[in-house]
Design a protein around this motif. Structure first.
Motif, PDB file in Angstrom:
ATOM      1  N   ASP A 403       1.006  -1.315  -0.111  1.00 25.18           N
ATOM      2  CA  ASP A 403      -0.591   0.298  -0.154  1.00 25.18           C
ATOM      3  C   ASP A 403       0.884   0.635   0.494  1.00 25.18           C
ATOM      4  OD1 ASP A 403      -2.515  -1.118   0.234  1.00 25.18           O
ATOM      5  OD2 ASP A 403      -2.496  -1.200   2.357  1.00 25.18           O
ATOM      6  N   ARG A 404       0.297   2.131  -0.674  1.00 20.67           N
ATOM      7  CA  ARG A 404       1.098   3.305  -0.952  1.00 20.67           C
ATOM      8  C   ARG A 404       0.563   4.635   0.034  1.00 20.67           C
ATOM      9  NH1 ARG A 404       4.354   2.135  -4.632  1.00 20.67           N
ATOM     10  NH2 ARG A 404       4.771   4.651  -5.224  1.00 20.67           N
ATOM     11  N   ARG A 405       1.462   5.546   0.446  1.00 17.05           N
ATOM     12  CA  ARG A 405       1.302   7.364   1.041  1.00 17.05           C
ATOM     13  C   ARG A 405       2.413   7.583   1.015  1.00 17.05           C
ATOM     14  NH1 ARG A 405      -2.357   3.421   1.892  1.00 17.05           N
ATOM     15  NH2 ARG A 405      -3.379   3.348   3.256  1.00 17.05           N
ATOM     16  N   ASN A 406       1.604   9.109   0.866  1.00 16.03           N
ATOM     17  CA  ASN A 406       2.253  10.263   0.341  1.00 16.03           C
ATOM     18  C   ASN A 406       3.474  10.624   1.217  1.00 16.03           C
ATOM     19  OD1 ASN A 406       3.652  12.222  -1.272  1.00 16.03           O
ATOM     20  ND2 ASN A 406       1.556  13.600  -0.817  1.00 16.03           N
ATOM     21  N   ASP A 407       4.508  10.516   1.211  1.00 18.91           N
ATOM     22  CA  ASP A 407       5.632  11.715   1.751  1.00 18.91           C
ATOM     23  C   ASP A 407       5.801  12.749   1.820  1.00 18.91           C
ATOM     24  OD1 ASP A 407       7.944  11.092   3.788  1.00 18.91           O
ATOM     25  OD2 ASP A 407       9.126  10.928   2.367  1.00 18.91           O
ATOM     26  N   TYR A 424      11.252  15.227   1.448  1.00 16.98           N
ATOM     27  CA  TYR A 424       9.875  14.217   1.546  1.00 16.98           C
ATOM     28  C   TYR A 424      10.214  13.938   0.137  1.00 16.98           C
ATOM     29  CZ  TYR A 424       8.355  16.318   5.898  1.00 16.98           C
ATOM     30  OH  TYR A 424       8.144  17.437   6.790  1.00 16.98           O
ATOM     31  N   GLY A 426       7.442  12.508  -1.728  1.00 15.19           N
ATOM     32  CA  GLY A 426       6.624  11.746  -2.399  1.00 15.19           C
ATOM     33  C   GLY A 426       5.978  10.487  -2.436  1.00 15.19           C
ATOM     34  N   GLU A 427       5.024  10.325  -3.184  1.00 18.65           N
ATOM     35  CA  GLU A 427       4.439   8.677  -2.881  1.00 18.65           C
ATOM     36  C   GLU A 427       5.014   7.894  -3.048  1.00 18.65           C
ATOM     37  OE1 GLU A 427       1.643   6.613  -5.480  1.00 18.65           O
ATOM     38  OE2 GLU A 427       0.312   8.177  -5.029  1.00 18.65           O
ATOM     39  N   SER A 429       6.214   3.103  -1.053  1.00 17.85           N
ATOM     40  CA  SER A 429       4.981   2.063  -0.584  1.00 17.85           C
ATOM     41  C   SER A 429       5.380   1.936   1.237  1.00 17.85           C
ATOM     42  CB  SER A 429       5.705   0.807  -0.745  1.00 17.85           C
ATOM     43  OG  SER A 429       6.761   0.637  -1.249  1.00 17.85           O
ATOM     44  N   ILE A 441       4.864   9.356   6.991  1.00 12.85           N
ATOM     45  CA  ILE A 441       3.879   8.012   6.946  1.00 12.85           C
ATOM     46  C   ILE A 441       4.091   6.768   8.033  1.00 12.85           C
ATOM     47  CG2 ILE A 441       4.027   5.640   6.122  1.00 12.85           C
ATOM     48  CD1 ILE A 441       5.471   7.097   3.528  1.00 12.85           C
ATOM     49  N   GLN A 444       1.189   8.952   9.726  1.00 11.91           N
ATOM     50  CA  GLN A 444      -0.314   8.705   8.820  1.00 11.91           C
ATOM     51  C   GLN A 444      -1.025   7.137   9.049  1.00 11.91           C
ATOM     52  OE1 GLN A 444       0.045   9.950   4.909  1.00 11.91           O
ATOM     53  NE2 GLN A 444       1.586  10.906   4.817  1.00 11.91           N
TER      54      GLN A 444
END
Length: 675
Positions: A403-407, A424, A426-427, A429, A441, A444
């Motif tokens: 799963d991916r999140r935006n750093d 940072y 960016g997007e 895993s 992340i 989050q």
């Protein structure tokens, strides 16, 4: 014939009233001879007064002399003998007295060694050595302080048996009086036997027999010349010269004793050279000074199990002496190197079997200097070493490593945690977020999953310290001990079973009766198989390509996580292989910042050095390995440059103790040794 003129009656009266020359001198002579006592009388009076004063003082001192009726009774407390997992002696606690030995039972060179270093004229003086006292006084006057003692062996025995260690004139006089009393009652051989059976040799050993068993695991009658010299050398300062505390210093002291024996004709030069060139082998348990941290910890538990009125006990522990020595060497090797230590003055290491059995415990750099056990008692923030609990909680809630999140910068109310250097990417895993230790992340997914769920999972796995269940929980802003963190990492290594740390396998009485036995291994399942496998994949990836790369050991499959707190105050590496779960902490006792030491620096290096030399028994879980498919995914998804990962403290608007991770590439870029 002319008549002399008559003088007037007044003149005659005046002449008769005036004293003659002789009459004038006579009173002076009387005053001179009778105006006071002669000098010899004065001196005699002073001598009498001084004698009366000294006599009264000696009577007063003698009245305070202790009772000597119990001289031949050895007062002892219960002894606790600690053995490692293979039965090797680690330590004895309590008044460990060996059985009484006679002079005839001891090797002649053992007696000669003691006399050479403690009292060369023992058989010729009456209890007080006037020559030795004079030599000591001259040496002390020249040095301006006490550098040499003049006490005889008899005086030392009197002090050890009857008196306190205080340094006062009154105590010294009592010591001399008791020395004369001992000499009048006992023969020289009897005094020597009393001394050798009572004197303290360090390590809890009273008497030469107990000391021989303590340091060499055999009776004093079987000691060699070099070993006898080592024991004799301990008498000056048992803690300072103990091979438990400093083997090199003990060996050097033994060499001094051999030299004195040769100088006094007790051995030949050939015997001295032969003994000095023969290695002295201290027993495995006794050679590990750091094991005393473990013994302190275990002894407290023994008191809780057996009570205070127990008799002699034998405690079979879980410690592996070979692993213990490897751990001590690893910690000292890194922290003794200023460049590698990076300003970290202290450290701790705990290594557990997968079921929680303690195999090694190092509570600090030197037990002789500080008995504070940092492995058990030091409460320090784990920083990013807590993030595995955040990710495990997210996987339990249904997320996956892919799963991916935006750093990117995040804000929760008025709180805005930052990544290291405010960088940072960016997007990405969750796997990549883990090995880069992204604060963004981690916060989050903790908010998505729920802070309460993260805290409950950490409790379930073994975190017992109070946690701040607030916005900073994901960044490890609370305090744990190294032992506690190691226990809570065990489920990640052993298939999900809770494993509380323990160090006592069983306790027996001196007669072999079982007093206590640890419960059989097999803890509660606290982590499901799917979550456990996903977490192990992350740990392995982190050591292979992330912040923990310096912990890698050739031939072993290693997983782990680094942690670094704000201002580089604390640095951690927590990891495992197929047999052991090991946590390393470095920092400073006063909580002062280090010189940018991170979890990927000193702790990871110590972890690596330890596992390289720790014994491998082939026990425990099957070797952990990442699937080949996972390696392909990693190669495709991760930035191969070393700058891609961070493991250093983050800036935090709510608290200045939140932590993230520091870039691996910093070392290659020459930025102060960061990883």
């Amino acid at each position: 014939m002319a008549r002399r003129p008559r003088k007037s009656q007044a003149a005659q009266r005046a002449r008769s009233a005036a004293p003659s020359r002789g009459q004038r001198r006579s009173p002076r002579r009387k005053r001179k001879s009778g105006g006071g006592f002669p000098w010899f009388r004065i001196a005699a009076c002073l001598v009498i007064i001084a004698s009366l004063f000294i006599g009264g003082l000696l009577v007063s001192i003698a009245r305070d002399l202790p009772d000597t009726s119990g001289l031949e009774a050895v007062e002892r407390t219960a002894t606790i003998t600690f053995l490692d997992q293979d039965g090797a002696l680690i330590a004895r606690r309590g008044s460990a007295h060996g059985h009484e030995v006679t002079i005839d039972e001891l090797p002649p060179y053992l007696v000669d060694a003691v006399l050479a270093v403690e009292d060369r004229r023992f058989y010729s003086h009456p209890g007080i050595d006037v020559i030795g006292l004079g030599r000591a006084m001259v040496a002390n006057l020249r040095a301006g302080r006490v550098v040499q003692g003049g006490s005889t062996l008899t005086q030392q025995l009197a002090k050890n048996l009857f008196l306190s260690p205080e340094r006062t004139l009154r105590r010294k006089v009592q010591e001399m009086m008791l020395a004369f009393w001992l000499e009048s009652r006992f023969s020289k051989d009897e005094i020597l036997e009393l001394y050798l059976n009572r004197v303290y040799f360090g390590g809890g050993a009273y008497g030469v027999e107990a000391a021989s068993l303590r340091y060499f695991s055999r009776p004093a009658s079987e000691l060699g010349l070099g070993e006898a010299a080592l024991l004799a050398g301990l008498l000056k300062a048992p803690s300072r010269y103990s091979p438990v505390n400093d083997a090199q210093r003990a060996a050097a002291r033994a060499t001094v004793v051999l030299d004195l024996m040769a100088q006094t004709g007790r051995i030949t030069d050939a015997e001295r050279i032969d003994a000095a060139s023969t290695p002295i082998r201290v027993s495995r348990g006794a050679s590990s000074q750091g094991a005393q941290y473990f013994v302190d910890w275990a002894a407290e538990q023994v008191r809780g199990i057996a009570g205070l009125d127990h008799g002699d006990l034998v405690v079979h522990t879980t410690l592996d002496v070979d692993a213990q020595r490897a751990a001590e060497r690893a910690l000292s090797t890194i922290l003794d190197d200023d460049d590698l230590a990076a300003g970290a003055g202290e450290g701790a290491l705990v290594s557990l079997a997968h079921d929680g059995a303690v195999r090694a415990m190092v509570g600090g750099r030197s037990y002789a200097r500080s008995q504070f056990n940092r492995a058990v008692l030091a409460q320090r923030q784990p920083g990013s070493a807590f993030k595995p609990f955040v990710y495990a909680s997210a996987f339990e809630a249904g997320l996956t490593p892919e799963d991916r999140r935006n750093d990117a910068p995040v804000r929760i109310g008025d709180w805005a945690p930052q990544n290291y250097n405010d960088e940072y990417r960016g997007e990405m895993s969750l796997r990549e977020g883990f090995i880069r230790s992204s604060n963004s992340i981690a916060v989050q997914i903790a908010e998505e999953t729920g802070r309460g769920h993260v805290a409950r999972l950490a409790r379930r796995l073994g975190i017992e310290s109070p946690m701040r269940v607030d916005r900073s929980l994901a960044l490890g802003v609370f305090e744990v001990t190294p032992l506690e963190l190691a226990s809570s990492y065990a489920p990640f290594a052993n298939g999900g079973l809770r494993a509380s740390a323990y160090g006592i396998d069983r306790i027996e009485s001196a007669d072999g009766d079982l007093v206590y036995a640890a419960a059989p291994a097999g803890g509660e399942l606290v982590l499901d198989a799917r979550t456990g496998q996903r977490m192990r994949d992350l740990f392995l990836t982190n050591v292979r390509q992330g912040t923990g790369r310096r912990a890698a050991v050739s031939g072993l499959t290693i997983g782990g996580k680094t942690g670094t707190t704000n201002d580089f105050r604390d640095a951690w590496f927590a990891g495992f292989n197929s047999e052991l779960v090991t946590v390393v902490w470095t920092g400073n006792d006063d909580n002062s910042p280090t010189e940018r030491a991170t979890g990927g620096g000193p702790p990871a290096r110590i972890f690596q050095a330890y596992l390289q030399n720790a014994p491998r028994h082939g026990l425990g879980a099957a070797p952990i390995a990442a699937p080949d498919a996972l390696a392909d995914i990693l190669a495709a998804s991760l930035d191969p440059s070393p700058e891609a990962t961070s493991d250093a403290p983050a800036t935090n608007a709510e608290t200045d103790t939140d932590s993230g991770e520091d870039p691996i590439g910093a070392f290659l870029a020459g930025l102060g040794g960061r990883d």
